[in-house]
Design an enzyme around this catalytic site. Structure first.
Site, PDB file in Angstrom:
ATOM      1  N   SER A 123       0.825  -1.208   0.000  1.00  0.00           N
ATOM      2  CA  SER A 123       0.000   0.000   0.000  1.00  0.00           C
ATOM      3  C   SER A 123       0.856   1.253   0.000  1.00  0.00           C
ATOM      4  O   SER A 123       0.327   2.343  -0.184  1.00  0.00           O
ATOM      5  CB  SER A 123      -0.943  -0.002   1.207  1.00  0.00           C
ATOM      6  OG  SER A 123      -0.250  -0.351   2.376  1.00  0.00           O
ATOM      7  N   HIS A 144      -3.415  -3.506  -5.596  1.00  0.00           N
ATOM      8  CA  HIS A 144      -3.666  -3.015  -4.244  1.00  0.00           C
ATOM      9  C   HIS A 144      -5.124  -3.225  -3.849  1.00  0.00           C
ATOM     10  O   HIS A 144      -6.009  -2.468  -4.253  1.00  0.00           O
ATOM     11  CB  HIS A 144      -3.279  -1.530  -4.139  1.00  0.00           C
ATOM     12  CG  HIS A 144      -3.406  -0.972  -2.761  1.00  0.00           C
ATOM     13  ND1 HIS A 144      -3.788   0.319  -2.503  1.00  0.00           N
ATOM     14  CD2 HIS A 144      -3.209  -1.549  -1.545  1.00  0.00           C
ATOM     15  CE1 HIS A 144      -3.823   0.511  -1.191  1.00  0.00           C
ATOM     16  NE2 HIS A 144      -3.473  -0.596  -0.605  1.00  0.00           N
ATOM     17  N   GLU A 156      -6.653  -1.066  -6.826  1.00  0.00           N
ATOM     18  CA  GLU A 156      -5.802  -0.155  -7.597  1.00  0.00           C
ATOM     19  C   GLU A 156      -4.773  -1.005  -8.338  1.00  0.00           C
ATOM     20  O   GLU A 156      -4.039  -1.769  -7.712  1.00  0.00           O
ATOM     21  CB  GLU A 156      -5.101   0.834  -6.664  1.00  0.00           C
ATOM     22  CG  GLU A 156      -6.048   1.846  -6.027  1.00  0.00           C
ATOM     23  CD  GLU A 156      -5.355   2.815  -5.073  1.00  0.00           C
ATOM     24  OE1 GLU A 156      -5.711   3.981  -5.051  1.00  0.00           O
ATOM     25  OE2 GLU A 156      -4.441   2.380  -4.334  1.00  0.00           O
ATOM     26  N   ASN A 194      -4.999   6.708  -1.074  1.00  0.00           N
ATOM     27  CA  ASN A 194      -4.292   7.225   0.098  1.00  0.00           C
ATOM     28  C   ASN A 194      -3.771   8.639  -0.114  1.00  0.00           C
ATOM     29  O   ASN A 194      -3.490   9.350   0.835  1.00  0.00           O
ATOM     30  CB  ASN A 194      -3.147   6.294   0.493  1.00  0.00           C
ATOM     31  CG  ASN A 194      -3.655   5.188   1.395  1.00  0.00           C
ATOM     32  OD1 ASN A 194      -4.637   5.361   2.105  1.00  0.00           O
ATOM     33  ND2 ASN A 194      -3.001   4.040   1.351  1.00  0.00           N
TER      34      ASN A 194
END
Ligand code: NAI
Length: 505
Positions: A123, A144, A156, A194
């Site tokens: 991540s 991800h 992702e 993120n």
């Protein structure tokens, strides 16, 4: 690339939380799965946890016992990496450490066929850096998943510098066939979710630092006005402040100390005190059994107005006019710059200036601002603030109006951009920069934020709804007010503004 047989053979390396979840997803989609962990008991434990998960699905009538046994039967634990020689895809979900991951992929490169695709569930590490030590870095890709992998709909797909597009397309197709929404992204710190989510936390922490309102009030406004499933402070408590603070710090460093990602002293204080959130029983909130939860601050009932003047168009708050009429309040219209008036009290949507500053140019004595809501019809709560020069009476009159529309009113201190508006504008700004820098396309930003974090609407689509000109105005005002680069407007957002375009035209 992948072998042309019925269902690709998938290997999972690392049978912890994520490995188990991804194995369940792949096996449920009919793929043979082989599972390896350096700790020999881990794959067995993972299979037991998958069984428990599937049993819950059986209890809910979503799966038969026969289907469960077939899924479990497809997952083969192994104690030797050599058993991975013929797999089509390896998904690595081991400890988050660049050198350990690199060493593993080095071993795999010596074992696996040349057609095996290597995917990492990292991540935070760079796929480019992970791939760089391989003889063939073109076969390395990021995949991800989000936790819990069987539940969360987003994946992702991360393209490293050397990843070839055939690999990206194949894993995208594969994860899509597993029922996931896939977004393709360049390998940049935080990928999409993120990164774009940083202001969700960051602005809430700033609001606390600036004493805008109490913890439960920030969360209630974000939930009941902004339409977010959880408030940012609640969510940080759930994630854990140690984790959230570490991610923020690593993003800040990774983006060469860009003030957009600056960590907060408010959060550092919690980490220093060991108040890490739910897992320690206390963070912003107290989770102990005897704790009494402080309610969000809500204004007591005020007198409803009998008459409201609407000056010009209210833009994203336009639905208020019909709502006011439906509440049997007399409405008269005049030309103007988009605001409401109750007697001498001007009531306007925040534009990123404080009410105290804005009063100086509004040519009025009583100014109250209201915050953005996802949908003024459905929302339960609206936040208000008043100029320092105005009276509490003005605030009560404005509150009476929103209460007449069935809303709970929270009063926040006069911080520019208020709560929902500044957060959403900053989310859209970050999303815009992500697109502008070629990390991903617009749809990927919105899909990622809806399915990776559960936002009610993608931030770019939300910016269109607010009006690009209003979003730019809010950011300009925040930028000027704070004098910080954090609030600089993304070049793409500026470009859309100058062209008079939306993100989605
Ligand atoms: P975990 O600690 O639950 O599981 C990791 C597993 O990998 C352990 O069973 C460990 O024995 C094994 N392992 C460690 N080094 C190994 C090696 N060299 N070879 C083989 N096995 C090894 O960790 P978790 O939470 O499942 O995370 C795994 C990866 O997924 C990390 O890269 C993490 O950043 C990423 N990730 C985690 C998410 C989360 O919410 N937990 C979400 C998305 C990604």
């Amino acid at each position: 690339m992948f072998m042309e047989h019925e269902k690709e053979k998938v290997a999972i390396v690392g049978a912890g939380t994520m490995g188990a979840g991804i194995a369940q997803v792949a096996a449920s989609a009919g793929h043979p799965v082989v599972m390896y962990d350096q700790e020999t008991n881990a794959p067995g434990r993972a299979i037991e946890s998958i069984k428990l998960n599937l049993n819950r699905r059986i209890e809910r009538g979503r799966l038969s016992e026969d289907e469960r046994d077939q899924i479990i039967g497809r997952i083969q634990p192994t104690e030797t990496l050599k058993d991975l020689a013929t797999v089509d895809l390896v998904v690595e979900a081991i400890v988050e450490d660049l050198e350990i991951k690199r060493a593993l992929f080095g071993q795999l490169e010596a074992i696996c066929s040349t057609y095996t695709v290597f995917a990492s569930n990292t991540s935070s590490l760079s796929i480019t850096e992970l791939a760089a030590s391989l003889k063939d870095p073109s076969r390395m890709v990021g995949l991800h998943f989000f936790n819990p992998a069987p539940v969360m709909k987003l994946v992702e797909v991360v393209r490293g510098h050397a990843t070839i597009s055939e690999v990206v397309q194949r894993v995208t197709q594969l994860a899509s066939s597993w029922g996931k929404h896939c977004v393709q992204t360049k390998s940049t710190p935080g990928f999409i979710v993120n990164r774009v989510a940083r202001p969700f936390y960051g602005e809430a922490l700033r609001l606390l630092q600036e004493q805008a309102c109490t913890v439960p009030t920030v969360d209630a406004i974000m939930r009941e006005s902004g339409g977010f499933k959880m408030g940012p402070l609640q969510l940080m408590d759930l994630v854990g402040h140690d984790v959230n603070y570490a991610v923020t710090n690593s993003m800040y460093r990774a983006y060469f100390e860009d003030p957009r990602f600056k960590p907060s002293l408010v959060q550092k204080e919690l980490v220093d005190a060991g108040l890490l959130g739910r897992k320690t029983g206390r963070g912003f909130y107290d989770y102990s059994d005897q704790a009494t939860q402080e309610p969000p601050q809500s204004l007591e009932p005020q007198q409803h107005p009998s008459k409201v003047r609407v000056c010009g168009e209210l833009g994203v708050a336009g639905t208020l006019v019909d709502m006011i009429r439906d509440a049997d309040i007399e409405v008269d219209h005049i030309e103007g710059e988009g605001r409401l008036q109750i007697d001498d009290v001007v009531v306007a949507l925040t534009d990123g200036r404080s009410a105290t500053e804005r009063l100086l140019v509004e040519r009025c004595d009583e100014l109250v601002l209201f915050d953005l809501a996802l949908d003024y019809i459905d929302c339960e709560r609206v936040a208000l603030t008043r100029a320092d020069q105005s009276t509490p009476r003005a605030l009560n009159q404005a509150a009476g109006l929103f209460q007449a529309l069935g809303k709970t009113v929270s009063v926040v201190d006069d911080v520019p951009g208020m709560v929902v508006m500044r957060t959403v504008c900053m989310l859209a700004n970050e999303g815009s920069d992500t697109v502008n820098q070629g990390v991903c396309d617009m749809e990927a930003v919105d899909t990622a934020m809806r399915y990776g974090t559960g936002y009610p609407i993608g931030p770019l689509a939300w910016a269109d709804r607010i009006g690009i000109d209003h979003v730019v105005t809010v950011l300009h005002h925040l930028h000027r007010f704070y004098g910080e680069d954090r609030y600089r407007v993304s070049p793409l957002l500026m470009r859309k503004f100058h062209a008079g375009r939306n993100f989605y035209d």
